[in-house]
Design a protein around this motif. Structure first.
Motif, PDB file in Angstrom:
ATOM      1  N   GLN A 236      -4.147  -0.642  -4.116  1.00 45.85           N
ATOM      2  CA  GLN A 236      -4.687   0.075  -2.974  1.00 45.85           C
ATOM      3  C   GLN A 236      -3.803  -0.074  -1.744  1.00 45.85           C
ATOM      4  O   GLN A 236      -3.702   0.839  -0.927  1.00 45.85           O
ATOM      5  CB  GLN A 236      -6.103  -0.426  -2.672  1.00 45.85           C
ATOM      6  N   GLU A 237      -3.151  -1.228  -1.583  1.00 39.75           N
ATOM      7  CA  GLU A 237      -2.356  -1.469  -0.385  1.00 39.75           C
ATOM      8  C   GLU A 237      -0.933  -0.945  -0.508  1.00 39.75           C
ATOM      9  O   GLU A 237      -0.120  -1.122   0.401  1.00 39.75           O
ATOM     10  CB  GLU A 237      -2.306  -2.972  -0.079  1.00 39.75           C
TER      11      GLU A 237
ATOM     12  N   THR B 236      -2.052   2.064  -9.550  1.00 41.56           N
ATOM     13  CA  THR B 236      -1.495   1.881  -8.219  1.00 41.56           C
ATOM     14  C   THR B 236      -2.356   0.933  -7.385  1.00 41.56           C
ATOM     15  O   THR B 236      -3.562   1.155  -7.239  1.00 41.56           O
ATOM     16  CB  THR B 236      -1.403   3.240  -7.495  1.00 41.56           C
TER      17      THR B 236
ATOM     18  N   HIS C 182      -3.141   9.598  -8.363  1.00 43.20           N
ATOM     19  CA  HIS C 182      -4.165   9.297  -7.377  1.00 43.20           C
ATOM     20  C   HIS C 182      -4.243  10.450  -6.384  1.00 43.20           C
ATOM     21  O   HIS C 182      -3.312  11.256  -6.254  1.00 43.20           O
ATOM     22  CB  HIS C 182      -3.866   7.983  -6.644  1.00 43.20           C
TER      23      HIS C 182
END
Length: 411
Positions: free
Chosen positions: A399-400, A397, A350
């Motif tokens: 987001q938080e 992954t 990411h």
């Protein structure tokens, strides 16, 4: 004087009303119960929200693999089956009755090993009779040779007497005829002995044919006949006559046979590297290469058969197993010189500002790690620095997800 009866007084309706102080508390109790239930629901919701908030999120992880353990890309995928080049349904050369079968499924056999025995009693009796006739004929030869010797001496004396004008030429012709006849009889007897020996050889060959032997080393995968049944090299007698004893497979000749769509056959060539994956072992990638492309197409299916050879055979590879193959391109020079230290799934990477990053998983805690990426290989991406082979990276992954956060590994 008349006596008046007291008149019965009628009860008033107002006297039937229940006083307020005597009323039950049911309406109040009902509302209290409803309020309690609502309070319990709100408390359960608050507790559940707090539990979900404090619960560690589940993450999916994957190991970073070595660049040499994954192909750069795949040209073509196909599916097929494991097929041995040498598979034989062993049968007898003659028709006969099975006396014994010495093998069973799964038994390893060697070349020349006896698999079954047929009834050879008729051939043995015939050979015994022929031997007796041969010996009887051979026994007459010495007697004929003795008679021939005497006839030759008589011929010599008769010749001398004819020359001395004592015997007539007729006697000389008679003596010569006797010698010639005895020589012919001896020659005929010798030919009869040779013919008998030839017939004995045929009987011996038939006796040998009653022993069904393995043509090569292999494993018996099917036992097709039992003692007491008739067997013939040709189909005879309907379902009462067998045509084979057992099916033998040479495990050293196992290879892959796949059907490739004729639209993509130009991508396949002999010697091309292939990665094979058996349906029974989906996590086991087997190196192989194309042995040959069969030079004909199936007009019904629109496919071309391709035969693929394993680089190394393994006992787990069995005939008729389903297999999927990936045809690989030739290795390019820039791929040979790649500086990648590991490969990770593309979904694990990411953006972190102007750089790429991943989350590493270690003992239930994630760590954000900046990495340097290289070329893309199919569903993976090259990592030039930042992680090592064997590190666990978080795939997809959330987001938080935060650096140092405690997580649970998804099983």
């Amino acid at each position: 004087m008349a006596t008046t009866r007291p008149t019965a007084q009628m009860p008033e309706l107002s006297s039937l009303r229940i006083a307020d102080h005597k009323r039950g508390g049911r309406p109040v109790g009902k509302w209290i119960g409803i309020i309690l239930i609502l309070l319990l629901v709100v408390a359960a919701g608050l507790w559940g929200a707090s539990f979900l908030k404090n619960r560690a999120p589940e993450v999916e992880v994957a190991p970073a693999i070595s660049p040499s353990s994954a192909p750069a890309s795949v040209l073509l995928n196909a599916s097929g089956y494991v097929t041995p080049r040498r598979r034989a349904s062993v049968a007898a050369k003659i028709t006969g009755k099975i006396v014994a079968v010495y093998v069973d499924e799964g038994v390893h056999v060697t070349q020349g090993q006896i698999l079954a025995q047929l009834d050879d009693s008729d051939y043995r009796i015939s050979m015994t009779s022929t031997k007796a006739e041969r010996d009887a004929t051979a026994a007459t030869i010495p007697d004929l040779e003795v008679a021939l010797g005497n006839a030759e001496r008589e011929l010599k004396r008769t010749t001398d007497l004819v020359e001395a004008k004592v015997q007539t030429p007729q006697m000389l012709d008679t003596a010569q005829t006797l010698v010639n006849r005895l020589k012919a009889q001896i020659a005929s007897a010798k030919v009869q002995v040779q013919a008998a020996n030839a017939k004995i050889g045929i009987d011996q060959q038939n006796i040998d044919n009653c022993q069904v032997r393995s043509p090569y080393d292999g494993i018996v995968v099917s036992k097709d006949a039992q003692p007491g049944e008739m067997i013939s090299p040709i189909s005879a007698g309907g379902g009462f006559t067998r045509t084979g004893i057992a099916t033998i497979v040479d495990m050293a000749s196992n290879e892959i046979e796949v059907d490739v769509n004729e639209n993509y056959i130009a991508r396949v060539k002999p010697g091309q590297h292939v990665t094979a994956t058996l349906d029974a072992y989906p996590d086991w990638q087997i190196p192989a290469h194309v042995r040959t492309v069969i030079p004909t197409a199936d007009r019904v299916k629109g496919t071309v058969k391709v035969r693929i050879t394993f680089e190394h055979l393994d006992p787990r590879i069995l005939p008729d197993m389903g297999v999927k193959v990936a045809f690989l391109p030739d290795e390019l020079p820039e791929q040979k010189k790649s500086a990648a230290v590991a490969l990770i799934p593309q979904q694990a990477v990411h953006a972190a500002g102007q750089h790429s990053a991943v989350f590493l998983y270690h003992d239930g805690v994630v760590e954000r790690r900046a990495i340097s990426t290289g070329a893309t290989r199919d569903t993976n991406v090259e990592v030039l620095s930042g992680i090592a082979v064997g590190d666990l990276v978080v795939v997809k992954t959330p987001q938080e997800l935060q650096d140092g956060q405690r997580v649970q590994r998804k099983q």
